[in-house]
Design an enzyme around this catalytic site. Structure first.
Site, PDB file in Angstrom:
ATOM      1  N   GLY A   1      36.630  31.319  49.816  1.00  0.00           N
ATOM      2  CA  GLY A   1      36.054  30.366  48.884  1.00  0.00           C
ATOM      3  C   GLY A   1      35.979  30.906  47.474  1.00  0.00           C
ATOM      4  O   GLY A   1      35.469  30.220  46.583  1.00  0.00           O
ATOM      5  N   ASP A   2      36.455  32.128  47.267  1.00  0.00           N
ATOM      6  CA  ASP A   2      36.466  32.731  45.937  1.00  0.00           C
ATOM      7  C   ASP A   2      37.663  33.672  45.881  1.00  0.00           C
ATOM      8  O   ASP A   2      38.605  33.521  46.660  1.00  0.00           O
ATOM      9  CB  ASP A   2      35.139  33.455  45.668  1.00  0.00           C
ATOM     10  N   ASP A   3      37.631  34.653  44.997  1.00  0.00           N
ATOM     11  CA  ASP A   3      38.784  35.543  44.836  1.00  0.00           C
ATOM     12  C   ASP A   3      39.077  36.305  46.138  1.00  0.00           C
ATOM     13  O   ASP A   3      38.163  36.776  46.813  1.00  0.00           O
ATOM     14  CB  ASP A   3      38.505  36.552  43.722  1.00  0.00           C
TER      15      ASP A   3
END
Length: 481
Positions: free
Chosen positions: A260-262
């Site tokens: 959901g992010d990097d």
């Protein structure tokens, strides 16, 4: 959820399952051998151990309901006595092992069987509060302290967390709900965090649904992270995959991440706190990484980079349905530098941006930052990149009066989506050169002859962590293998 959103999620999940199957087939190092009275399990580690124990020896119950926090900590405390006598390993056998946070010890291996699942407790009291990191000055989610990570270690030497692709499940959904509702007074726990340590290996595991970041080595050195499958919903908040933070001599390889992010976020502290601590992340190798992250970067440098980031080498990177390839995030107040970055052989499919650098990433720890502390971004090199179905080739925005310099792009082919109505290149406050780049770059990146672009060359020397060998270690499995 609208039909288009459901279709997008279904496609992403389908892609993830295909790549997960390949990742599990290729990265499995430990093989169950079920024949013979004394089965043997082999695995690769930086060091082997003389002593061994099983979690059930300390009252552990793998029923998925009983808390094993005391069992884990009792086992590790007992095995710590063997640190000077060949070290020890704790075997987590098949089962579902519910637990709160527990602390590791030196000269120690935590081995998670392929049919074992460590389940993070959803009882917040099982995660004591600890102080914020000195280089951040506060928790990442909220001012003040933070919940300790599920698996935690500090001031350690020679630690291995590995297995036969056993699973660590952070059960992060309740934390995500509270975070979105602004109901958390403190920062969410990470799944694995190691501080002020050296000779660390984290390998051959499946990590899922961390409350926040999945793997966070910080203020540490001589780190090998390999063969991880990391999975979190693509809309889960801040579920970064691997975040080397103020670390030296780190090797990340053969990992598959849906986040959901990097997927990988390289950090070194936040604003005035990171500047004061002054510990850079340097000598970092990232190779054979596969990433799916629709709203974030495959590899991010920053935005918390106030201790500096230098000598990062990334190669053989694959991304599908991700927002950007390599993203540099910084802002006035960060200070320090991001320099000597080398990237080659990236294959990208369905991206918003291939290249993205921004000097206006404005989140700050507090109002005490110095807006005159300008970062230095220089010697950023990309070569041998193929990208298809791209919305924007590049968004490169330096800081007025503080341009990003020494940008070098070579042998890059980007296929812009037929649906895109955006300009392919957006550039300001940058300086650099290009060669054999399509579509035609902006005027701030003039085309040069290939022979003049030596700065784009990937370093030929090897970093120290690349030559660290792994030993073949064994577990006499008895009924567990």
């Amino acid at each position: 959820m609208e039909l288009s959103q459901r279709t997008r999620m279904s496609n992403i999940i389908g892609i993830a399952l295909v790549f997960l199957t390949l990742a599990l087939a290729n990265s499995r190092v430990v093989e169950s051998r079920k024949q013979g009275p004394t089965p043997l399990c082999d695995f690769q580690a930086i060091d082997c151990r003389k002593h061994s124990a099983v979690l059930t020896d300390f009252g552990g119950k793998g029923d998925g309901k009983t808390s094993n926090t005391k069992a884990f900590q009792s086992a590790i405390n007992h095995l710590s006595q063997y640190a000077s006598d060949g070290g020890a390993q704790l075997i987590v056998p098949p089962g579902k092992w519910l637990t709160g946070s527990f602390n590791l010890t030196s000269h120690f291996t935590l081995y998670i069987h392929e049919k074992a699942v460590i389940l993070a407790s959803q009882d917040e009291s099982e995660f004591p509060l600890i102080e914020p990191l000195p280089s951040y000055g506060r928790g990442r989610d909220a001012p003040g302290g933070r919940y300790i990570s599920l698996i935690f270690g500090i001031n350690l030497v020679d630690v291995v967390i590995t297995g036969g692709n056993g699973t660590i499940d952070g059960q992060g959904s309740p934390w995500w709900v509270k975070f979105r509702a602004d109901e958390l007074k403190y920062t969410r726990p990470y799944l694995i965090e190691i501080l002020y340590s050296k000779q660390i290996q984290i390998s051959n595991l499946t990590l899922v649904n961390s409350p926040s970041w999945h793997v966070h080595p910080v203020y540490s050195s001589d780190i090998i992270i390999q063969g991880l499958t990391i999975l979190a919903p693509v809309d889960s908040p801040n579920t970064d995959g691997i975040n080397p933070d103020s670390c030296t001599n780190t090797r990340i390889e053969d990992c598959f991440i849906v986040s959901g992010d990097d997927c990988v976020a390289v950090k070194s502290g936040w604003d005035e706190y990171g500047i004061k601590v002054g510990l850079p992340t340097r000598q970092l190798v990232i190779r054979r990484l596969t990433c799916i992250s629709p709203d974030s970067a495959v590899i991010a440098l920053g935005s918390e980079m106030s201790g500096g980031i230098q000598d990062v080498r990334a190669e053989d990177i694959t991304a599908i349905t991700s927002e950007s390839g390599v993203r540099i995030k910084t802002a006035p107040g960060r200070g320090a530098y991001v320099k000597d970055i080398f990237v080659r052989r990236m294959t990208l499919q369905t991206m918003k941006y291939v290249f993205w650098m921004t000097g206006s990433y404005g989140s700050h720890a507090d109002e005490g930052y110095d807006p005159k502390a300008l970062p230095v971004i220089q010697n950023i090199n990309y070569r041998d990149i193929v990208a298809e179905n791209v919305t924007i080739a590049a968004k490169l925005e330096g800081i007025k009066g503080d341009p990003f310099t020494g940008i070098c792009l070579s042998n890059v082919t980007i296929e812009i989506s037929s649906l895109s109505k955006k300009k392919p290149w957006n550039c300001s406050e940058i300086e650099g050169v290009t060669s054999k780049v399509s579509p035609q770059p902006c005027s701030l990146l003039p085309d040069k002859e290939p022979g003049s672009l030596k700065a784009c060359d990937f370093p030929e020397d090897k970093l120290p962590i690349e030559s660290v060998p792994l030993k073949t270690c064994s577990i006499i499995g008895g009924k567990y293998f």
